[in-house]
Design a protein around this motif. Structure first.
Motif, PDB file in Angstrom:
ATOM      1  N   SER A   1     -18.777  37.760  -1.032  1.00  0.00           N
ATOM      2  CA  SER A   1     -18.898  36.746  -2.306  1.00  0.00           C
ATOM      3  C   SER A   1     -16.794  36.863  -1.828  1.00  0.00           C
ATOM      4  O   SER A   1     -16.951  36.005  -3.031  1.00  0.00           O
ATOM      5  N   GLY A   2     -16.147  36.904  -1.337  1.00  0.00           N
ATOM      6  CA  GLY A   2     -14.511  36.871  -0.661  1.00  0.00           C
ATOM      7  C   GLY A   2     -14.581  35.115  -0.125  1.00  0.00           C
ATOM      8  O   GLY A   2     -14.118  34.800  -0.522  1.00  0.00           O
ATOM      9  N   VAL A   3     -15.783  35.132   0.929  1.00  0.00           N
ATOM     10  CA  VAL A   3     -15.663  33.927   1.138  1.00  0.00           C
ATOM     11  C   VAL A   3     -15.727  32.809   0.777  1.00  0.00           C
ATOM     12  O   VAL A   3     -16.037  31.827   0.386  1.00  0.00           O
ATOM     13  N   ARG A   4     -17.129  32.866  -0.496  1.00  0.00           N
ATOM     14  CA  ARG A   4     -17.581  31.953  -1.239  1.00  0.00           C
ATOM     15  C   ARG A   4     -16.525  31.682  -2.305  1.00  0.00           C
ATOM     16  O   ARG A   4     -16.306  30.694  -2.128  1.00  0.00           O
ATOM     17  N   GLU A   5     -16.020  32.053  -2.146  1.00  0.00           N
ATOM     18  CA  GLU A   5     -14.820  32.003  -3.046  1.00  0.00           C
ATOM     19  C   GLU A   5     -13.398  31.294  -2.590  1.00  0.00           C
ATOM     20  O   GLU A   5     -13.123  30.326  -3.119  1.00  0.00           O
ATOM     21  N   TRP A   6     -13.530  31.428  -1.533  1.00  0.00           N
ATOM     22  CA  TRP A   6     -12.635  30.937  -0.655  1.00  0.00           C
ATOM     23  C   TRP A   6     -13.411  29.567  -0.265  1.00  0.00           C
ATOM     24  O   TRP A   6     -12.364  28.461  -0.263  1.00  0.00           O
ATOM     25  N   ARG A   7     -14.717  29.695  -0.180  1.00  0.00           N
ATOM     26  CA  ARG A   7     -14.947  28.283  -0.013  1.00  0.00           C
ATOM     27  C   ARG A   7     -14.484  27.796  -1.354  1.00  0.00           C
ATOM     28  O   ARG A   7     -14.708  25.998  -0.513  1.00  0.00           O
ATOM     29  N   ARG A   8     -14.877  27.603  -1.998  1.00  0.00           N
ATOM     30  CA  ARG A   8     -15.193  26.800  -3.062  1.00  0.00           C
ATOM     31  C   ARG A   8     -13.312  26.579  -3.217  1.00  0.00           C
ATOM     32  O   ARG A   8     -12.979  24.889  -4.240  1.00  0.00           O
ATOM     33  N   ALA A   9     -12.983  26.573  -2.713  1.00  0.00           N
ATOM     34  CA  ALA A   9     -10.848  26.161  -2.315  1.00  0.00           C
ATOM     35  C   ALA A   9     -11.103  24.845  -1.888  1.00  0.00           C
ATOM     36  O   ALA A   9     -10.016  24.141  -2.271  1.00  0.00           O
ATOM     37  N   PHE A  10     -12.246  24.721  -0.580  1.00  0.00           N
ATOM     38  CA  PHE A  10     -11.691  23.872   0.064  1.00  0.00           C
ATOM     39  C   PHE A  10     -13.177  22.522  -0.974  1.00  0.00           C
ATOM     40  O   PHE A  10     -14.080  21.450   0.319  1.00  0.00           O
ATOM     41  N   GLU A  11     -13.630  22.579  -2.083  1.00  0.00           N
ATOM     42  CA  GLU A  11     -14.742  21.965  -2.483  1.00  0.00           C
ATOM     43  C   GLU A  11     -14.091  20.332  -2.020  1.00  0.00           C
ATOM     44  O   GLU A  11     -14.839  19.124  -1.947  1.00  0.00           O
ATOM     45  N   HIS A  12     -12.747  20.368  -3.216  1.00  0.00           N
ATOM     46  CA  HIS A  12     -12.112  19.649  -3.539  1.00  0.00           C
ATOM     47  C   HIS A  12     -10.939  19.133  -1.851  1.00  0.00           C
ATOM     48  O   HIS A  12     -10.520  17.824  -2.875  1.00  0.00           O
ATOM     49  N   GLY A  13     -11.649  19.449  -0.954  1.00  0.00           N
ATOM     50  CA  GLY A  13     -10.847  18.750  -0.382  1.00  0.00           C
ATOM     51  C   GLY A  13      -9.541  19.883   0.039  1.00  0.00           C
ATOM     52  O   GLY A  13      -8.855  20.385  -0.419  1.00  0.00           O
ATOM     53  N   THR A  14      -8.505  20.048   0.837  1.00  0.00           N
ATOM     54  CA  THR A  14      -7.746  20.766   1.519  1.00  0.00           C
ATOM     55  C   THR A  14      -6.690  21.305  -0.233  1.00  0.00           C
ATOM     56  O   THR A  14      -6.173  20.229  -1.156  1.00  0.00           O
ATOM     57  N   PRO A  15      -6.799  22.634   0.208  1.00  0.00           N
ATOM     58  CA  PRO A  15      -6.163  22.871  -1.579  1.00  0.00           C
ATOM     59  C   PRO A  15      -4.435  22.208  -1.200  1.00  0.00           C
ATOM     60  O   PRO A  15      -4.049  23.118   0.502  1.00  0.00           O
ATOM     61  N   SER A  16      -3.353  22.785  -2.168  1.00  0.00           N
ATOM     62  CA  SER A  16      -2.280  22.386  -2.257  1.00  0.00           C
ATOM     63  C   SER A  16      -1.362  23.162  -2.063  1.00  0.00           C
ATOM     64  O   SER A  16      -1.635  25.006  -2.123  1.00  0.00           O
ATOM     65  N   LEU A  17       0.225  23.417  -1.536  1.00  0.00           N
ATOM     66  CA  LEU A  17       0.442  25.122  -1.666  1.00  0.00           C
ATOM     67  C   LEU A  17       0.384  25.430  -3.048  1.00  0.00           C
ATOM     68  O   LEU A  17       1.096  26.375  -3.572  1.00  0.00           O
ATOM     69  N   ALA A  18       0.125  24.316  -3.773  1.00  0.00           N
ATOM     70  CA  ALA A  18       0.883  24.997  -6.069  1.00  0.00           C
ATOM     71  C   ALA A  18      -0.267  25.843  -6.003  1.00  0.00           C
ATOM     72  O   ALA A  18      -0.198  26.619  -6.810  1.00  0.00           O
ATOM     73  N   ILE A  19      -1.556  25.772  -5.537  1.00  0.00           N
ATOM     74  CA  ILE A  19      -2.209  26.227  -5.915  1.00  0.00           C
ATOM     75  C   ILE A  19      -3.189  27.447  -4.746  1.00  0.00           C
ATOM     76  O   ILE A  19      -4.073  28.217  -4.579  1.00  0.00           O
ATOM     77  N   LEU A  20      -2.837  27.528  -4.086  1.00  0.00           N
ATOM     78  CA  LEU A  20      -2.776  28.768  -2.873  1.00  0.00           C
ATOM     79  C   LEU A  20      -2.568  30.172  -3.312  1.00  0.00           C
ATOM     80  O   LEU A  20      -3.448  30.716  -2.421  1.00  0.00           O
ATOM     81  N   SER A  21      -1.310  30.372  -3.710  1.00  0.00           N
ATOM     82  CA  SER A  21      -1.126  32.278  -4.404  1.00  0.00           C
ATOM     83  C   SER A  21      -2.482  31.965  -5.394  1.00  0.00           C
ATOM     84  O   SER A  21      -3.192  33.574  -5.851  1.00  0.00           O
ATOM     85  N   GLY A  22      -3.414  31.355  -6.180  1.00  0.00           N
ATOM     86  CA  GLY A  22      -4.234  31.073  -7.310  1.00  0.00           C
ATOM     87  C   GLY A  22      -5.980  31.536  -6.368  1.00  0.00           C
ATOM     88  O   GLY A  22      -6.362  32.082  -6.892  1.00  0.00           O
ATOM     89  N   THR A  23      -5.511  30.619  -5.176  1.00  0.00           N
ATOM     90  CA  THR A  23      -6.598  31.583  -5.042  1.00  0.00           C
ATOM     91  C   THR A  23      -6.617  32.434  -3.739  1.00  0.00           C
ATOM     92  O   THR A  23      -7.874  33.006  -4.115  1.00  0.00           O
ATOM     93  N   LYS A  24      -5.855  32.922  -3.377  1.00  0.00           N
ATOM     94  CA  LYS A  24      -5.771  34.352  -2.597  1.00  0.00           C
ATOM     95  C   LYS A  24      -6.464  35.458  -4.156  1.00  0.00           C
ATOM     96  O   LYS A  24      -6.940  36.163  -3.584  1.00  0.00           O
ATOM     97  N   ASP A  25      -5.270  35.184  -5.323  1.00  0.00           N
ATOM     98  CA  ASP A  25      -6.111  36.156  -6.238  1.00  0.00           C
ATOM     99  C   ASP A  25      -7.633  36.479  -6.774  1.00  0.00           C
ATOM    100  O   ASP A  25      -7.816  36.798  -6.773  1.00  0.00           O
ATOM    101  N   ARG A  26      -7.928  35.189  -6.637  1.00  0.00           N
ATOM    102  CA  ARG A  26      -9.182  34.409  -6.892  1.00  0.00           C
ATOM    103  C   ARG A  26     -10.159  35.536  -6.239  1.00  0.00           C
ATOM    104  O   ARG A  26     -11.325  35.830  -6.533  1.00  0.00           O
ATOM    105  N   VAL A  27     -10.043  35.684  -4.871  1.00  0.00           N
ATOM    106  CA  VAL A  27     -10.582  36.059  -3.604  1.00  0.00           C
ATOM    107  C   VAL A  27     -10.534  37.366  -3.850  1.00  0.00           C
ATOM    108  O   VAL A  27     -11.263  37.932  -3.370  1.00  0.00           O
TER     109      VAL A  27
END
Length: 289
Positions: A145-171
């Protein structure tokens, strides 16, 4: 004067006659006295038939005591219902105890193998491909579950710094939800053990009170307080209490044991989640640069 002397002489003769006859009568033996040999007493013969004692229900009680089966069949219908309920609860409790013990042992063994594979040096993508299709234990489910949510952050390319905190919270949120769901699954059915441990003594006590009431009723009906009247009802009452304790004690012991083991397993999942969250957070920081 002559008349007086004659009267005195006659009175003297009347009084002297019984006194002369008394010694002669005393020397004679009684005619009704026994003259034969003295009688001998013979011992009484032992009874040749068995004496049966009866209980309140009219059934004979053996000299060796009352068996559990006989006690059950002679019991009141309500006491029989108490016996049956406690017996079914005890059987189902042991089924849960055996299944849950085997399940926890299997989970710990699989968790040990998973952690050994996880720390073997393989990449996250390799581990995800390996466990995505067979996450058959909570530790693998948390990882997937954690890695799946982490991989979704790279589906549309490398995430920007603005959405890193949101990705960490979702993981972290995805792993937390998975942990809660898996713990609920592991804790399934042990609530029945808690219910049996807390209520079985009171159910047995109810059967005890009812059995004692039957004993007093039998005393009132037969106007007799002998053990043959009182003992069967008291035995049924005490047996109901024993059944309640026999059902409650194993349930309480294993419930506390399982709660402690599941708590330790939950702490293990939380620790692994924190470690994986740290690894994924570093991976996000490196790829976002």
């Amino acid at each position: 004067m002559k008349t007086i002397r004659g009267f005195v002489a006659a009175l003297f003769l009347v009084l002297a006659a019984p006194m002369a006859a008394g010694p002669a009568l005393a020397q004679q033996a009684p005619s009704a006295a026994p003259t034969g040999e003295p009688a001998e007493t013979a011992p009484l013969a032992a009874p040749v038939t068995n004496v049966d004692t009866q209980n309140t229900g009219g059934a004979a009680i053996s000299a060796h005591g009352i068996s559990v089966v006989d006690m059950f069949w002679r019991a009141d219908p309500l006491v029989k219902g108490v016996f049956g309920l406690l017996l079914l609860s005890s059987i189902w409790s042991w089924v849960i105890i055996i299944n849950k013990g085997l399940a926890l042992s299997t989970l710990n063994n699989r968790a040990n193998r998973f952690e050994k594979t996880f720390w073997s040096g393989q990449s996250l993508d390799e581990l995800y491909a390996q466990f995505a299709q067979r996450n058959n234990h909570p530790l693998a489910a948390v990882f997937v579950s954690g890695v799946r949510e982490w991989r979704r952050a790279f589906e549309h390319g490398t995430p920007s710094l603005a959405i890193l905190s949101g990705t960490k919270d979702r993981v972290e949120k995805a792993m937390s939800v998975t942990i809660s769901r898996e713990i609920d699954s592991v804790e399934k059915s042990i609530g029945f053990l808690a219910t049996v441990a807390s209520t079985a003594p009171f159910v047995g006590l109810f059967g005890t009170v009812w059995g004692i009431m039957n004993s007093f009723t039998a005393i009132a009906a037969r106007h007799d307080t002998t053990l043959a009247v009182v003992a069967p009802g008291i035995a049924e009452a005490l047996f109901a209490t024993a059944m309640g304790l026999l059902c409650a004690i194993p349930a309480a012991i294993f419930y506390n044991r399982f709660v402690a083991e599941i708590g330790r397993y939950g702490n293990r999942l939380d620790a692994f989640s924190d470690e994986l969250s740290g690894i994924l957070s570093r991976q996000l920081d490196e790829k976002a640069r």
